[in-house]
Design a protein around this motif. Sequence first.
Motif, PDB file in Angstrom:
ATOM      1  N   ASP A  85     105.194  62.542  80.251  1.00 28.80           N
ATOM      2  CA  ASP A  85     104.372  61.432  80.712  1.00 28.80           C
ATOM      3  C   ASP A  85     103.068  61.475  79.923  1.00 28.80           C
ATOM      4  OD1 ASP A  85     103.483  59.271  82.149  1.00 28.80           O
ATOM      5  OD2 ASP A  85     103.558  60.238  84.086  1.00 28.80           O
ATOM      6  N   GLU A  86     102.185  60.535  80.189  1.00 30.74           N
ATOM      7  CA  GLU A  86     100.902  60.511  79.496  1.00 30.74           C
ATOM      8  C   GLU A  86      99.956  61.533  80.133  1.00 30.74           C
ATOM      9  OE1 GLU A  86     100.435  58.684  76.781  1.00 30.74           O
ATOM     10  OE2 GLU A  86     102.474  57.947  77.043  1.00 30.74           O
ATOM     11  N   PRO A  87      99.184  62.250  79.337  1.00 30.91           N
ATOM     12  CA  PRO A  87      98.186  63.167  79.910  1.00 30.91           C
ATOM     13  C   PRO A  87      97.022  62.360  80.474  1.00 30.91           C
ATOM     14  CG  PRO A  87      97.963  63.069  77.545  1.00 30.91           C
ATOM     15  CD  PRO A  87      99.164  62.235  77.892  1.00 30.91           C
ATOM     16  N   TYR A  88      96.243  62.975  81.349  1.00 31.72           N
ATOM     17  CA  TYR A  88      95.091  62.288  81.918  1.00 31.72           C
ATOM     18  C   TYR A  88      94.087  63.287  82.480  1.00 31.72           C
ATOM     19  CZ  TYR A  88      97.747  62.923  86.273  1.00 31.72           C
ATOM     20  OH  TYR A  88      98.474  63.442  87.321  1.00 31.72           O
ATOM     21  N   PRO A 130      91.549  57.264  76.761  1.00 32.72           N
ATOM     22  CA  PRO A 130      90.192  57.106  76.257  1.00 32.72           C
ATOM     23  C   PRO A 130      90.118  56.328  74.949  1.00 32.72           C
ATOM     24  CG  PRO A 130      90.976  59.301  75.780  1.00 32.72           C
ATOM     25  CD  PRO A 130      92.039  58.629  76.615  1.00 32.72           C
ATOM     26  N   THR A 131      91.266  55.950  74.380  1.00 32.41           N
ATOM     27  CA  THR A 131      91.304  55.250  73.100  1.00 32.41           C
ATOM     28  C   THR A 131      90.424  54.010  73.098  1.00 32.41           C
ATOM     29  OG1 THR A 131      93.555  55.999  72.784  1.00 32.41           O
ATOM     30  CG2 THR A 131      92.840  54.198  71.390  1.00 32.41           C
ATOM     31  N   ASN A 132      90.458  53.229  74.150  1.00 31.25           N
ATOM     32  CA  ASN A 132      89.720  51.968  74.188  1.00 31.25           C
ATOM     33  C   ASN A 132      88.221  52.158  74.011  1.00 31.25           C
ATOM     34  OD1 ASN A 132      92.098  50.620  74.617  1.00 31.25           O
ATOM     35  ND2 ASN A 132      91.880  50.626  76.838  1.00 31.25           N
ATOM     36  N   ASP A 133      87.688  53.250  74.501  1.00 32.13           N
ATOM     37  CA  ASP A 133      86.247  53.442  74.452  1.00 32.13           C
ATOM     38  C   ASP A 133      85.770  54.387  73.362  1.00 32.13           C
ATOM     39  OD1 ASP A 133      86.893  53.036  77.661  1.00 32.13           O
ATOM     40  OD2 ASP A 133      85.203  51.905  76.869  1.00 32.13           O
ATOM     41  N   PHE A 134      86.633  55.256  72.878  1.00 38.16           N
ATOM     42  CA  PHE A 134      86.198  56.240  71.902  1.00 38.16           C
ATOM     43  C   PHE A 134      86.940  56.151  70.571  1.00 38.16           C
ATOM     44  CE2 PHE A 134      85.328  58.158  76.066  1.00 38.16           C
ATOM     45  CZ  PHE A 134      83.949  58.207  75.969  1.00 38.16           C
ATOM     46  N   GLY A 135      87.936  55.282  70.466  1.00 41.46           N
ATOM     47  CA  GLY A 135      88.659  55.120  69.219  1.00 41.46           C
ATOM     48  C   GLY A 135      89.539  56.304  68.879  1.00 41.46           C
ATOM     49  N   GLN A 136      89.870  57.113  69.856  1.00 42.27           N
ATOM     50  CA  GLN A 136      90.733  58.265  69.605  1.00 42.27           C
ATOM     51  C   GLN A 136      91.433  58.665  70.890  1.00 42.27           C
ATOM     52  OE1 GLN A 136      87.981  61.083  68.134  1.00 42.27           O
ATOM     53  NE2 GLN A 136      86.936  61.386  70.036  1.00 42.27           N
ATOM     54  N   ASP A 137      92.568  59.303  70.752  1.00 43.92           N
ATOM     55  CA  ASP A 137      93.292  59.820  71.903  1.00 43.92           C
ATOM     56  C   ASP A 137      92.758  61.202  72.258  1.00 43.92           C
ATOM     57  OD1 ASP A 137      95.004  57.611  71.953  1.00 43.92           O
ATOM     58  OD2 ASP A 137      96.360  58.518  70.503  1.00 43.92           O
ATOM     59  N   VAL A 169      95.749  70.963  75.167  1.00 49.29           N
ATOM     60  CA  VAL A 169      96.767  70.818  74.129  1.00 49.29           C
ATOM     61  C   VAL A 169      96.658  69.425  73.542  1.00 49.29           C
ATOM     62  CG1 VAL A 169      98.410  72.431  75.169  1.00 49.29           C
ATOM     63  CG2 VAL A 169      98.551  70.020  75.721  1.00 49.29           C
ATOM     64  N   THR A 170      97.135  69.236  72.323  1.00 50.54           N
ATOM     65  CA  THR A 170      97.209  67.891  71.761  1.00 50.54           C
ATOM     66  C   THR A 170      98.470  67.235  72.324  1.00 50.54           C
ATOM     67  OG1 THR A 170      96.033  68.509  69.760  1.00 50.54           O
ATOM     68  CG2 THR A 170      97.391  66.517  69.648  1.00 50.54           C
ATOM     69  N   PRO A 171      98.329  66.108  73.021  1.00 52.41           N
ATOM     70  CA  PRO A 171      99.464  65.464  73.662  1.00 52.41           C
ATOM     71  C   PRO A 171     100.502  64.972  72.645  1.00 52.41           C
ATOM     72  CG  PRO A 171      97.407  64.589  74.485  1.00 52.41           C
ATOM     73  CD  PRO A 171      97.076  65.441  73.318  1.00 52.41           C
ATOM     74  N   ASN A 172     101.754  64.945  73.058  1.00 53.68           N
ATOM     75  CA  ASN A 172     102.827  64.326  72.264  1.00 53.68           C
ATOM     76  C   ASN A 172     102.777  62.836  72.492  1.00 53.68           C
ATOM     77  OD1 ASN A 172     103.694  66.922  71.645  1.00 53.68           O
ATOM     78  ND2 ASN A 172     105.073  66.985  73.406  1.00 53.68           N
ATOM     79  N   ARG A 173     102.635  62.056  71.448  1.00 50.48           N
ATOM     80  CA  ARG A 173     102.598  60.587  71.600  1.00 50.48           C
ATOM     81  C   ARG A 173     103.564  59.984  70.636  1.00 50.48           C
ATOM     82  NH1 ARG A 173      98.298  58.151  74.928  1.00 50.48           N
ATOM     83  NH2 ARG A 173      96.958  59.860  75.428  1.00 50.48           N
TER      84      ARG A 173
END
Length: 173
Positions: A85-88, A130-137, A169-173
């Motif tokens: 699932d997506e991390p949060y 956080p991509t929408n506000d920081f330009g990165q996952d 950890v760096t999430p799997n996307r």
Amino acid sequence: MIGHSNFTPDGNYPDVLTQTISKNRLINGETYDIAVRAVNDEEGRSFSPVSANQKFTYYIPLKGSHEKPKTPTLKISYYNDHGSDEPYINIEWDVNPEADSYEIQYRLKGSSKWATFFSKTRSGDIVDDPTNDFGQDFKKGQVYEVRVRALHSNLISDWSEVKTARVDVTPNR
């Protein structure tokens, strides 16, 4: 009703003429941009230009206590289920029965800009993109700061203590 001078030659409406937000979907403290245009219901094809945007902050009518709400106690953690699932960032606070909504702010540690959103939930919410506000996952090693405050109509608590969560950890996307 408007005159026939503004109809589209092909009889089609533009992509968006109106949007209705039902009262139960409005969030206390949220600011909305509102614009209007007139439509000729009789003909179904004519419309006026869109008005200038107006900002409107919605507040539930004040009932009960007329004192600002108690400052929430905040607890946060980074959650990663290792790819299924997506991390949060999980955000929890103590329930305040007088609160109508909560304002949540978060930022990448070291940033001066807070990202803000409002929540109707009573005891917590999540930051999942956080991509929408920081330009990165989310990336391993990043530290996010989070704070929250309660709203009762237009009465606003102080900000909670700022809490941090480290991406482990760096999430799997």
